[in-house]
Design a protein around this motif. Structure first.
Motif, PDB file in Angstrom:
ATOM      1  N   SER A  75       0.805  -1.225   0.000  1.00 35.48           N
ATOM      2  CA  SER A  75       0.000   0.000   0.000  1.00 35.48           C
ATOM      3  C   SER A  75       0.839   1.276   0.000  1.00 35.48           C
ATOM      4  CB  SER A  75      -0.909   0.007   1.229  1.00 35.48           C
ATOM      5  OG  SER A  75      -0.128  -0.043   2.420  1.00 35.48           O
ATOM      6  N   ALA A  76       2.169   1.144  -0.078  1.00 28.96           N
ATOM      7  CA  ALA A  76       3.040   2.315   0.047  1.00 28.96           C
ATOM      8  C   ALA A  76       2.959   3.209  -1.191  1.00 28.96           C
ATOM      9  CB  ALA A  76       4.480   1.878   0.268  1.00 28.96           C
ATOM     10  N   THR A  77       3.152   4.490  -0.967  1.00 27.71           N
ATOM     11  CA  THR A  77       3.327   5.447  -2.054  1.00 27.71           C
ATOM     12  C   THR A  77       4.802   5.457  -2.454  1.00 27.71           C
ATOM     13  OG1 THR A  77       1.533   6.826  -1.227  1.00 27.71           O
ATOM     14  CG2 THR A  77       3.109   7.863  -2.718  1.00 27.71           C
ATOM     15  N   VAL A  78       5.058   5.480  -3.747  1.00 29.24           N
ATOM     16  CA  VAL A  78       6.424   5.558  -4.255  1.00 29.24           C
ATOM     17  C   VAL A  78       6.481   6.700  -5.264  1.00 29.24           C
ATOM     18  CG1 VAL A  78       8.270   4.374  -5.500  1.00 29.24           C
ATOM     19  CG2 VAL A  78       6.822   3.094  -3.928  1.00 29.24           C
ATOM     20  N   ALA A  79       7.426   7.622  -5.059  1.00 29.04           N
ATOM     21  CA  ALA A  79       7.526   8.796  -5.927  1.00 29.04           C
ATOM     22  C   ALA A  79       8.983   9.065  -6.269  1.00 29.04           C
ATOM     23  CB  ALA A  79       6.897  10.018  -5.247  1.00 29.04           C
ATOM     24  N   TYR A  80       9.161   9.820  -7.349  1.00 29.71           N
ATOM     25  CA  TYR A  80      10.498  10.190  -7.832  1.00 29.71           C
ATOM     26  C   TYR A  80      11.119  11.235  -6.906  1.00 29.71           C
ATOM     27  CZ  TYR A  80      14.000  11.830 -11.267  1.00 29.71           C
ATOM     28  OH  TYR A  80      15.143  12.183 -11.919  1.00 29.71           O
ATOM     29  N   ASP A  81      12.390  11.102  -6.649  1.00 33.01           N
ATOM     30  CA  ASP A  81      13.121  12.087  -5.849  1.00 33.01           C
ATOM     31  C   ASP A  81      13.510  13.250  -6.763  1.00 33.01           C
ATOM     32  OD1 ASP A  81      14.839  13.533  -4.225  1.00 33.01           O
ATOM     33  OD2 ASP A  81      16.516  12.132  -4.495  1.00 33.01           O
ATOM     34  N   ASP A  82      12.748  14.335  -6.694  1.00 38.27           N
ATOM     35  CA  ASP A  82      12.969  15.451  -7.615  1.00 38.27           C
ATOM     36  C   ASP A  82      13.748  16.602  -6.988  1.00 38.27           C
ATOM     37  OD1 ASP A  82      11.108  16.420  -5.871  1.00 38.27           O
ATOM     38  OD2 ASP A  82       9.627  16.974  -7.389  1.00 38.27           O
ATOM     39  N   ARG A  83      14.348  16.387  -5.832  1.00 41.61           N
ATOM     40  CA  ARG A  83      15.172  17.449  -5.235  1.00 41.61           C
ATOM     41  C   ARG A  83      16.334  17.793  -6.160  1.00 41.61           C
ATOM     42  NH1 ARG A  83      17.780  14.886  -0.414  1.00 41.61           N
ATOM     43  NH2 ARG A  83      17.922  13.251  -2.006  1.00 41.61           N
ATOM     44  N   GLU A  84      16.664  19.066  -6.231  1.00 37.73           N
ATOM     45  CA  GLU A  84      17.828  19.489  -6.993  1.00 37.73           C
ATOM     46  C   GLU A  84      18.760  20.273  -6.079  1.00 37.73           C
ATOM     47  OE1 GLU A  84      18.508  18.315  -9.801  1.00 37.73           O
ATOM     48  OE2 GLU A  84      16.540  17.480 -10.317  1.00 37.73           O
ATOM     49  N   ARG A  85      19.988  19.843  -6.003  1.00 35.81           N
ATOM     50  CA  ARG A  85      21.006  20.491  -5.191  1.00 35.81           C
ATOM     51  C   ARG A  85      22.194  20.851  -6.074  1.00 35.81           C
ATOM     52  NH1 ARG A  85      21.129  16.652   0.255  1.00 35.81           N
ATOM     53  NH2 ARG A  85      19.105  17.333   1.097  1.00 35.81           N
ATOM     54  N   PRO A  86      23.065  21.749  -5.623  1.00 33.85           N
ATOM     55  CA  PRO A  86      24.262  22.056  -6.416  1.00 33.85           C
ATOM     56  C   PRO A  86      25.063  20.797  -6.705  1.00 33.85           C
ATOM     57  CG  PRO A  86      24.002  23.639  -4.630  1.00 33.85           C
ATOM     58  CD  PRO A  86      22.985  22.566  -4.397  1.00 33.85           C
ATOM     59  N   ARG A  87      25.471  20.642  -7.943  1.00 35.87           N
ATOM     60  CA  ARG A  87      26.140  19.423  -8.382  1.00 35.87           C
ATOM     61  C   ARG A  87      27.651  19.559  -8.195  1.00 35.87           C
ATOM     62  NH1 ARG A  87      22.769  20.037 -13.819  1.00 35.87           N
ATOM     63  NH2 ARG A  87      23.492  22.125 -13.295  1.00 35.87           N
ATOM     64  N   TRP A  88      28.217  18.553  -7.555  1.00 33.51           N
ATOM     65  CA  TRP A  88      29.653  18.530  -7.263  1.00 33.51           C
ATOM     66  C   TRP A  88      30.281  17.323  -7.952  1.00 33.51           C
ATOM     67  CZ3 TRP A  88      31.671  16.183  -2.090  1.00 33.51           C
ATOM     68  CH2 TRP A  88      33.092  16.195  -2.089  1.00 33.51           C
ATOM     69  N   VAL A  89      31.297  17.565  -8.764  1.00 30.95           N
ATOM     70  CA  VAL A  89      32.043  16.492  -9.431  1.00 30.95           C
ATOM     71  C   VAL A  89      33.443  16.450  -8.829  1.00 30.95           C
ATOM     72  CG1 VAL A  89      32.951  15.610 -11.610  1.00 30.95           C
ATOM     73  CG2 VAL A  89      30.723  16.754 -11.561  1.00 30.95           C
ATOM     74  N   HIS A  90      33.825  15.278  -8.337  1.00 25.88           N
ATOM     75  CA  HIS A  90      35.135  15.121  -7.696  1.00 25.88           C
ATOM     76  C   HIS A  90      35.922  14.013  -8.385  1.00 25.88           C
ATOM     77  CE1 HIS A  90      38.263  15.133  -4.696  1.00 25.88           C
ATOM     78  NE2 HIS A  90      38.102  13.828  -4.511  1.00 25.88           N
ATOM     79  N   TYR A  91      37.223  14.273  -8.595  1.00 24.47           N
ATOM     80  CA  TYR A  91      38.144  13.342  -9.249  1.00 24.47           C
ATOM     81  C   TYR A  91      39.288  13.029  -8.293  1.00 24.47           C
ATOM     82  CZ  TYR A  91      41.859  11.949 -12.567  1.00 24.47           C
ATOM     83  OH  TYR A  91      42.877  11.297 -13.222  1.00 24.47           O
ATOM     84  N   GLY A  92      39.697  11.770  -8.245  1.00 23.16           N
ATOM     85  CA  GLY A  92      40.811  11.421  -7.380  1.00 23.16           C
ATOM     86  C   GLY A  92      41.169   9.955  -7.484  1.00 23.16           C
ATOM     87  N   SER A  93      41.923   9.502  -6.503  1.00 24.61           N
ATOM     88  CA  SER A  93      42.451   8.138  -6.450  1.00 24.61           C
ATOM     89  C   SER A  93      41.597   7.295  -5.501  1.00 24.61           C
ATOM     90  CB  SER A  93      43.901   8.190  -5.966  1.00 24.61           C
ATOM     91  OG  SER A  93      43.931   8.669  -4.621  1.00 24.61           O
ATOM     92  N   SER A  94      42.164   6.197  -5.011  1.00 24.67           N
ATOM     93  CA  SER A  94      41.436   5.350  -4.067  1.00 24.67           C
ATOM     94  C   SER A  94      41.129   6.080  -2.761  1.00 24.67           C
ATOM     95  CB  SER A  94      42.236   4.077  -3.776  1.00 24.67           C
ATOM     96  OG  SER A  94      43.556   4.391  -3.349  1.00 24.67           O
ATOM     97  N   VAL A  95      41.938   7.078  -2.400  1.00 24.58           N
ATOM     98  CA  VAL A  95      41.645   7.884  -1.212  1.00 24.58           C
ATOM     99  C   VAL A  95      40.287   8.564  -1.376  1.00 24.58           C
ATOM    100  CG1 VAL A  95      42.393   9.866   0.159  1.00 24.58           C
ATOM    101  CG2 VAL A  95      44.092   8.237  -0.690  1.00 24.58           C
ATOM    102  N   SER A  96      40.009   9.046  -2.593  1.00 29.29           N
ATOM    103  CA  SER A  96      38.735   9.711  -2.874  1.00 29.29           C
ATOM    104  C   SER A  96      37.628   8.718  -3.202  1.00 29.29           C
ATOM    105  CB  SER A  96      38.897  10.691  -4.035  1.00 29.29           C
ATOM    106  OG  SER A  96      39.792  11.734  -3.706  1.00 29.29           O
ATOM    107  N   GLN A  97      37.992   7.556  -3.733  1.00 32.49           N
ATOM    108  CA  GLN A  97      36.973   6.543  -4.014  1.00 32.49           C
ATOM    109  C   GLN A  97      36.312   6.063  -2.728  1.00 32.49           C
ATOM    110  OE1 GLN A  97      38.184   3.450  -6.753  1.00 32.49           O
ATOM    111  NE2 GLN A  97      36.508   2.099  -6.156  1.00 32.49           N
ATOM    112  N   GLY A  98      37.043   6.155  -1.611  1.00 24.73           N
ATOM    113  CA  GLY A  98      36.449   5.812  -0.324  1.00 24.73           C
ATOM    114  C   GLY A  98      37.103   4.661   0.399  1.00 24.73           C
ATOM    115  N   ARG A  99      38.279   4.246  -0.055  1.00 18.26           N
ATOM    116  CA  ARG A  99      38.999   3.152   0.608  1.00 18.26           C
ATOM    117  C   ARG A  99      39.137   3.440   2.099  1.00 18.26           C
ATOM    118  NH1 ARG A  99      41.078  -1.328   1.953  1.00 18.26           N
ATOM    119  NH2 ARG A  99      43.240  -1.918   1.572  1.00 18.26           N
ATOM    120  N   GLY A 100      38.780   2.473   2.917  1.00 22.78           N
ATOM    121  CA  GLY A 100      38.992   2.578   4.345  1.00 22.78           C
ATOM    122  C   GLY A 100      37.836   3.129   5.142  1.00 22.78           C
TER     123      GLY A 100
END
Length: 353
Positions: free
Chosen positions: A144-169
């Motif tokens: 019976s749940a309602t399901v809807a699209y997440d239409d929030r818009e926030r400032p878009r951030w693009v980040h580039y890096g190595s495994s440190v930035s990928q999230g290792r650890g």
């Protein structure tokens, strides 16, 4: 058992935030962090699987369901030096982690169910594993749940890096330092960080150029030092060219370049091309200064040691005797807080609507 509603992985009500492309297979959807059709062009020497690891990617929807189930298939992570990455997924409700799920990770179909959610409309995010390829088959909610699209818009951030930035650890996907920065600053993260593959490749510069963004950041140097991909002079030239390519479509977007965080076992050790980690920091700073002298006033330098330096060496993932490179679970929040503070000092952080 109550009858459930099944939401297929390719249902348009679901949003894959942080994905660059979506690969569709028989009954599944897999998020990629490069255009998957041309993945080999981005990583022609191998390691394409890193681009299919959904670091920073989250499946989002709005629902009032009391239970959220997920049908999926996850592949094992590659063998890494030091502690191995656990196949974890975070369920986040309105910005707060409600559950961290340990995934079955053997390339076979599996399912989990999270219960006890409040029965009122909220944004739900599934933060996908950082080092394991993942295919979504379906989500399962109350009949019976309602399901809807997440239409929030926030400032878009693009980040580039190595495994440190990928999230290792990190303790779990929503607790990586880029995820923490995004949550605290109200940013919509797209991570194109690839472990062992952050060498200022022209294809990555083109990708960063073509992605929509209100904030651009990169952490560079450690893979170049370790792999010897650039001589000292070529590193500077490659970094200048990388930024220039990105600037073709982001001429004034705030862009912060961070040098390598503390690497105790590499600081003064020359890599295959003769670069030490200290040399990489110096050349990153000098490249930013050069570009600023040539008119790029929206380009900023962040010293990696100011963000995660010698005093934080005890928070690294790897124990003494191994090549210490990555923040451990307690280190990611420290790095996140310092990085965000540095961005704010540079007036880089867009204000959410």
């Amino acid at each position: 058992m109550p009858v459930k509603r099944v939401v297929a992985g390719d249902d348009p009500v679901l949003r894959f935030r942080g994905a660059v492309s979506l690969q569709h297979g028989p009954g599944w959807v897999a998020p990629w962090r490069v255009p998957h059709q041309e993945a080999e062009l981005h990583l022609p020497e191998g390691g394409i699987g890193r681009a299919a690891m959904p670091a920073g990617v989250r499946v989002t929807l709005r629902t009032d369901s009391r239970e959220i189930g997920c049908r999926y298939r996850a592949d094992p992570a590659p063998r890494l030096n030091g502690p191995q990455e656990r196949p974890r997924l975070d369920v986040v409700r309105e910005g707060r982690i409600t559950d961290t799920v340990e995934l079955r990770c053997d390339g076979q179909d599996a399912e989990f169910l999270v219960s006890g959610l409040p029965e009122r409309m909220a944004t739900i995010e599934l933060w996908l594993p950082v080092y394991h390829q993942f295919r979504l088959r379906a989500l399962v909610v109350d009949r019976s749940a309602t399901v809807a699209y997440d239409d929030r818009e926030r400032p878009r951030w693009v980040h580039y890096g190595s495994s440190v930035s990928q999230g290792r650890g990190a303790r779990s996907p929503a607790r990586t330092w880029p995820a923490l920065v995004a949550g605290r600053a109200g940013l919509d993260l797209t991570s194109i960080a690839l472990g062992a593959a952050c060498c200022l490749q022209p294809m990555t510069a083109r990708l960063m150029r073509d992605l929509p963004a209100e904030l651009l950041t990169a952490c560079v140097g450690i893979n170049i030092q370790a792999l010897g991909s650039h001589s000292p002079a070529a590193f500077t030239s490659a970094l200048v060219g990388f930024v220039a390519t990105v600037r073709e479509r982001h001429p004034t977007t705030p862009f912060a370049l961070m040098s390598t965080i503390i690497a105790p076992d590499r600081e003064t050790v020359a890599g295959p091309s003769g670069l030490t980690v200290r040399d990489c920091r110096t050349r990153t700073r000098e490249a930013v200064e050069l570009l600023r002298r040539h008119g790029d006033s929206n380009l900023h330098y962040i010293d990696g040691l100011d963000v995660f330096g010698p005093r934080e060496a005890g928070l690294l993932l790897e124990p003494e005797g191994l090549d210490r490179l990555h923040p451990g679970p307690a280190g990611h929040p420290v790095l996140a807080g310092r990085f965000l503070a540095a961005l704010r000092r540079s007036l880089c952080v867009p204000v959410p609507a």
